[in-house]
Design an enzyme around this catalytic site. Structure first.
Site, PDB file in Angstrom:
ATOM      1  N   ARG A 242       0.807  -1.231   0.000  1.00 25.85           N
ATOM      2  CA  ARG A 242       0.000   0.000   0.000  1.00 25.85           C
ATOM      3  C   ARG A 242       0.837   1.277   0.000  1.00 25.85           C
ATOM      4  O   ARG A 242       0.487   2.222  -0.702  1.00 25.85           O
ATOM      5  CB  ARG A 242      -0.991  -0.015   1.155  1.00 25.85           C
ATOM      6  N   ARG A 267       3.322  31.486 -18.528  1.00 19.17           N
ATOM      7  CA  ARG A 267       2.052  31.895 -19.116  1.00 19.17           C
ATOM      8  C   ARG A 267       1.712  33.315 -18.644  1.00 19.17           C
ATOM      9  O   ARG A 267       1.638  33.575 -17.446  1.00 19.17           O
ATOM     10  CB  ARG A 267       0.961  30.927 -18.670  1.00 19.17           C
ATOM     11  N   GLY A 339      -5.507  25.562 -17.511  1.00 20.55           N
ATOM     12  CA  GLY A 339      -6.690  26.034 -18.219  1.00 20.55           C
ATOM     13  C   GLY A 339      -6.967  25.200 -19.459  1.00 20.55           C
ATOM     14  O   GLY A 339      -6.855  23.973 -19.437  1.00 20.55           O
ATOM     15  N   GLU A 363      -6.136  -1.762  -5.259  1.00 16.50           N
ATOM     16  CA  GLU A 363      -5.521  -2.283  -4.026  1.00 16.50           C
ATOM     17  C   GLU A 363      -6.316  -1.885  -2.792  1.00 16.50           C
ATOM     18  O   GLU A 363      -5.770  -1.507  -1.765  1.00 16.50           O
ATOM     19  CB  GLU A 363      -4.054  -1.832  -3.922  1.00 16.50           C
TER      20      GLU A 363
END
Lengths: 385, 265, 396
Positions: A242, A267, A339, A363
């Site tokens: 796990r 950006r 975006g 799992e």
């Protein structure tokens, strides 16, 4: 952040990062697009000895523990969860042999897994038995010195690609949970076959198939542990694995954060990089906090398991549920920050978001993990009274 | 099969950029790397070893720091190596380099196959491989792009040519130089990395191999660099006006002047 | 053998540290000092403004070959009876060098049943053709070719020997140079004669084209060089021009060491974008799929490969393998020529680290001009033919 890794652990991290950057990133979009199994990449991971990380040295491995495993899985997941799932699933198939195999079984199978010559897989889930593992129907009957297996296993990662399968089947239907047994089934065993390859939302580079047992005959010495220990084998395996799913979550979330932060710096809107807008900066800050918190938890639990601790079910579940919920959130936020670009296949974040969803499901769903944690809490506080 | 792969440590020229103001090379932080083409040679050697068995040694000539490239080769899976390091080797042209390397091959006990990358990215001469084959008195095939057959007596290889490729049978012992197409280098391995950490690279100098200092390095070289200069480059951006025909001719002239395009002189 | 730094002259200015290609120069106590990385390349000698650095003169045994060797030879490479263009270019350049040296120009031709090529070599300027015609030379083998060439060089003693820097030339000639014990300079782009010392000044790019180096071979002969194709000017082609044919006698029983089992001609276009030195890229501004014919012509003339924008690929004008940009691939060639490319962000990201960028576009506001080293606002169908014309003019 410095997690005070050993020299060897850093070596594993650096090597996995190098392979992720140089080999996985350039092909991940194509593997996803074509739902293509990463045969070449698995060969590269094998050449790099990465399939030996958790295998004991006497069987050709490196003798690492849970922490070495999560470090490797995290780095590979940063580039592609489909590839890391294929890789990690081999260890999921190997754990039952490591934990419960006898000397002959270890000698035969672990050496093949460590060298990467064979992939392994773990098979528990059935069409009518998901979270309710106790309801499995696949039967194994002993006849002379053989077992005859009938039934099928569903959605098995590496199904059809692996050579070695750890399979849980019912040997005594009257004993309930104590009536299940774990077996090793090899590709090519008589009566063993595969269903069609599933098409999936994410982790599309990984292969998921049904395993079909039609009077499948295997020698009696393929039992892992003893008859009736099937669920113990499964649960102990999951306790080990796990944190690996948690590491997948940390990796994919880190990958998404990397993309989102880099994008936000270049950006420009309203003549300014969008990272200078508080709305975006805070989203990135929250993502970074979540990723680091999850990583700290996963590493801490991995170290706890490696210390030889006995009761690891609760923390092991925690190391799966928190990071995977986090990864879903962080990858979704990464798409938001990019975006319109983020929604397009031109950029990698939409794939990360699609890939991340499975982490909350496989799992043991995150709901089941919370059950495990709740049961453990109940026991703990019961004892304290 | 005994395989020797020759490797060279080079400056990472891909990251060397011209300073637009001074027109000199900006070299701050330029790392030393294993010559990229030698990684293909190493990969070819590892594949040969996988097919034919045997051992793979790496051979390099360079300053003491070049031991790094031998260690790096061990990370990829080489069995061992030898570094030829000696002040006497400095300034070697390809003639003097092959003198030292040929002695190095002999010091390693000879080889069935010697593999070189097609060229080093700092010199780009592609001369060491064929020159070394001549020194060793063995046949060669340069620019190998793939293997067809491998056995103890010969290799059948594909040789890249300008107009296609040849399929060539090379008797062993022999030397090949390889191009990129021979196969993508594998990643280093964890076990290799651990071995490399502890590996002590053997080092030999000219005298250790019975070479006279006059045969190697600058003293043993036939060629001599008399001038090194930066190609004229304009860091400016320039819009070329005028009629399209004039502008077209002008841009070619600019590129010729900057030595981006070569025309006879 | 050492680098000598005159402590009196050195001002510790650091010019040599900047110029050293090997990070081998350091400043210690205000003075320059070489470290173990030094390869004695001499870059610092030229860089020092104070002339404080010298390379200790090497005492080489004198070589009587410098006096006894005369004449310029060109290796007339052929495969299957066809000679590459570079042979004509070498004869053109060889003619000029031979004239400077007051020597004759010869071609040396190896193969089987290739005598017919001798007339062409004479037409291209060879005063003599040395011909080795033998079944053992029918297919290219480094060892057999090398033995015949080395024997001819030792017998006839040329002063200068040029070959094309082709795959065959770059495989064979280093072996020959080693066999006859002389120096060789690879892939030259400039050749000139220092008449006083009868030296061939061989100029070539080094360090991935970042610097140019001029190299000489002071003592040993012949002075050998391989020469980059498409650089030297061809001479005049004079059909019927006469010359002497000299037959070389290959050793008895000459057999190739390697065996060519198959010759595969492959005209498939090489589109190794990431490894290319020159990329000529076409965009939607080409207006039509046929526009790529012009792109190809320019790529060919520049020795480069064809790239394309996503727009051009999506329009179906050319295959995806040619695409440059985000989902295609990132490239950084020495020269990037953008034809009819507007410069979408993804495209710019994929190519803006190229060393030199030439952009041709009709729109003066196209973003591509922001990254272009040289920009031309105009119709590419007029500009590119002018570029091709100028190249042809310069190369003769």
């Amino acid at each position: 952040m410095d997690y005070f890794l050993s020299e060897e652990q850093e070596m594993i991290r650096d090597l996995c990062r190098q392979i992720a950057e140089e080999r996985i990133k350039p092909v991940r979009a194509e593997l996803d697009e074509k739902e293509e199994f990463p045969t070449e990449l698995m060969k590269a991971l094998a050449q790099a000895d990465l399939f030996g990380i958790i295998i004991p040295e006497e069987y050709g491995g490196l003798g690492g523990g849970c922490l070495e495993n999560v470090i490797a899985v995290e780095e590979l997941s940063r580039a592609c969860l489909g590839v890391s799932t294929t890789y990690a699933a081999s260890f999921l198939g190997a754990y039952p042999v490591i934990l419960f195999g006898n000397e002959e079984q270890k000698q035969k199978y672990l050496t093949q897994i460590a060298s990467g010559e064979q992939l392994a897989a773990f098979a528990l889930t059935e069409s009518a038995s998901g979270s309710d593992a106790g309801s499995i129907q696949t039967r194994a009957e002993k006849k002379g010195d053989e077992y005859i297996i009938n039934g099928s296993k569903q959605w098995i990662t590496n199904g059809g690609e692996a050579g070695i399968y750890s399979v849980v089947a019912i040997t005594d239907p009257n004993k309930g949970a104590r009536g299940a047994t774990a077996f090793i089934v090899e590709d090519g065993d008589p009566g063993f076959g595969y269903g069609k390859k599933e098409t999936k939302l994410g982790i599309r580079a990984s292969a998921t198939r049904e395993l079909i047992f039609n009077d499948c005959r295997i020698p009696a010495d393929r039992v892992l542990g003893r008859e009736g220990m099937g669920f113990v084998v499964a649960m102990r395996t999951f306790d080990q694995s796990r944190p690996g799913v948690g590491a997948q979550a940390v990796g994919v979330a880190q990958g998404a954060l990397d993309e989102a932060a880099a994008f936000a710096r270049v950006r420009k809107q309203f003549d300014k990089p969008i990272i200078t807008f508080q709305a975006v900066a805070h989203m990135l800050a929250n993502m970074a906090i979540q990723v680091e918190a999850a990583r700290a938890l996963v590493y801490a639990v991995a170290r706890f398991i490696d210390s030889g601790a006995k009761d690891t079910s609760k923390v092991s579940a925690m190391a799966k549920v928190f990071p995977t919920d986090m990864a879903m959130q962080v990858t979704t936020d990464a798409v938001q920050i990019l975006g319109g670009h983020g929604y397009m296949r031109e950029y990698p974040v939409e794939k990360m978001m699609r890939d991340a969803k499975i982490l909350q499901i496989y799992e043991g769903t995150n709901q089941i993990q919370r059950n495990v944690i709740g049961q453990e809490l109940n026991k703990e506080y019961g004892r304290k009274k | 099969m005994k395989i020797i792969v020759c490797v060279k440590q080079v400056p990472d020229t891909a990251n060397v950029k011209l300073d637009p103001e001074t027109h000199t090379l900006k070299r701050e932080g330029v790392a030393s790397i294993i010559n990229p083409f030698d990684l293909f040679a190493l990969e070819a050697g590892l594949r040969l070893r996988e097919q034919a068995g045997g051992e793979l040694q790496v051979l390099s000539m360079g300053p003491p720091q070049a031991a790094e490239v031998i260690k790096q080769a061990i990370e990829f899976g080489a069995d061992g190596g030898l570094l030829l390091a000696d002040r006497a080797f400095a300034g070697a042209d390809t003639w003097a380099t092959t003198a030292a390397l040929a002695a190095g091959v002999k010091a390693l006990g000879g080889a069935d196959v010697v593999i070189c990358g097609k060229q080093a990215v700092d010199g780009d001469t592609a001369q060491v491989g064929p020159g070394l084959a001549m020194r060793l008195g063995i046949p060669q095939v340069a620019f190998v792009k793939g293997f067809r057959e491998v056995d103890g007596q010969s290799l059948v290889v594909e040789r890249q040519m300008d107009d296609g490729f040849d399929v060539v049978k090379l008797p062993l012992p022999g030397l090949i130089t390889v191009v990129r197409e021979v196969g993508e280098p594998r990643p280093p391995s964890l076990k290799g990395k651990m071995r490399a950490k502890k590996y002590q690279v053997p080092v030999k100098g000219a005298a250790d191999m019975g070479l006279d200092a006059a045969q190697v390095g600058l003293a043993g070289s036939y060629t001599q660099v008399v001038e090194v200069f930066a190609p004229q480059a304009s860091g400016e951006r320039e819009m070329l006006g005028g009629a399209p025909a004039e502008a077209g001719a002008a841009v070619i002239d600019r590129l010729v002047q900057a030595k981006v395009i070569m025309v006879g002189s | 053998m050492a680098l000598i730094i005159d402590k009196e002259l050195c001002t510790g200015c650091g010019s040599c540290v900047d110029e050293c290609p090997f990070e081998a120069m350091e400043l210690k106590d205000g003075l320059a000092r070489p470290n173990d990385q030094c390869t004695l390349c001499g870059a610092c000698v030229d860089a020092c403004p104070e002339k404080a650095i010298t390379l200790e003169e090497v005492q080489r045994a004198s070589d009587e070959r410098a006096a006894s060797h005369r004449g310029v030879w060109v290796f007339a490479e052929q495969r299957g009876g066809r000679m590459p263009e570079v042979v004509g270019e070498l004869l053109g350049q060889g003619r000029r060098l031979a004239d400077d040296l007051g020597a004759s120009l010869s071609a040396v031709l190896l193969g089987h049943q290739v005598e017919g090529l001798a007339a062409e070599l004479m037409a291209l300027g060879a005063d003599a053709v040395y011909l080795a015609d033998h079944p053992g030379l029918a297919l290219f083998d480094d060892d057999a070719y090398c033995r015949v060439l080395a024997a001819a060089i030792q017998q006839y003693k040329p002063e200068v020997f040029l070959a094309g820097a082709t795959s065959l030339g770059r495989s064979l000639i280093p072996r020959v140079a080693t066999a006859v014990s002389t120096g060789l300079t690879a892939d030259c782009t400039g050749l000139a004669i220092d008449l006083e010392r009868r030296l061939l000044l061989q100029t070539r790019p080094a360090f991935g084209g970042n610097i140019m180096a001029t190299i000489i071979c002071p003592q040993a002969r012949p002075q050998m060089a391989t020469v980059r194709p498409r650089v030297m000017k061809k001479g005049p082609h004079e059909p019927g021009r006469q010359g002497e044919l000299i037959r070389l006698e290959p050793p008895a029983g000459l057999t190739p060491a390697t065996q060519v089992l198959e010759v595969v001609e492959s005209l498939e276009e090489k589109i190794n974008l990431t490894g290319a030195d020159v990329i000529v890229c076409g965009g939607r501004g080409l207006g039509k799929p046929e526009g790529f014919d012009l792109v190809r012509q320019l790529a060919e003339a520049l020795g480069g490969v064809v790239g394309a924008t996503r727009g051009a690929v999506d329009s179906g004008w050319i295959g995806h393998a040619h695409q440059v940009g985000q989902t295609g691939r990132t490239v950084a060639p020495k020269l990037y020529v953008a034809l009819g490319v507007s410069g979408a962000v993804q495209h710019l990201v994929g190519m803006q680290s190229s060393d030199h960028i030439v952009a041709v576009n009709t729109d003066p506001n196209a973003p591509i001009f922001k990254v272009a080293t040289y920009g031309i606002v105009g119709d590419l169908y007029e500009v590119v033919p002018a570029m091709l014309g100028r190249l042809k003019e310069l190369r003769g």
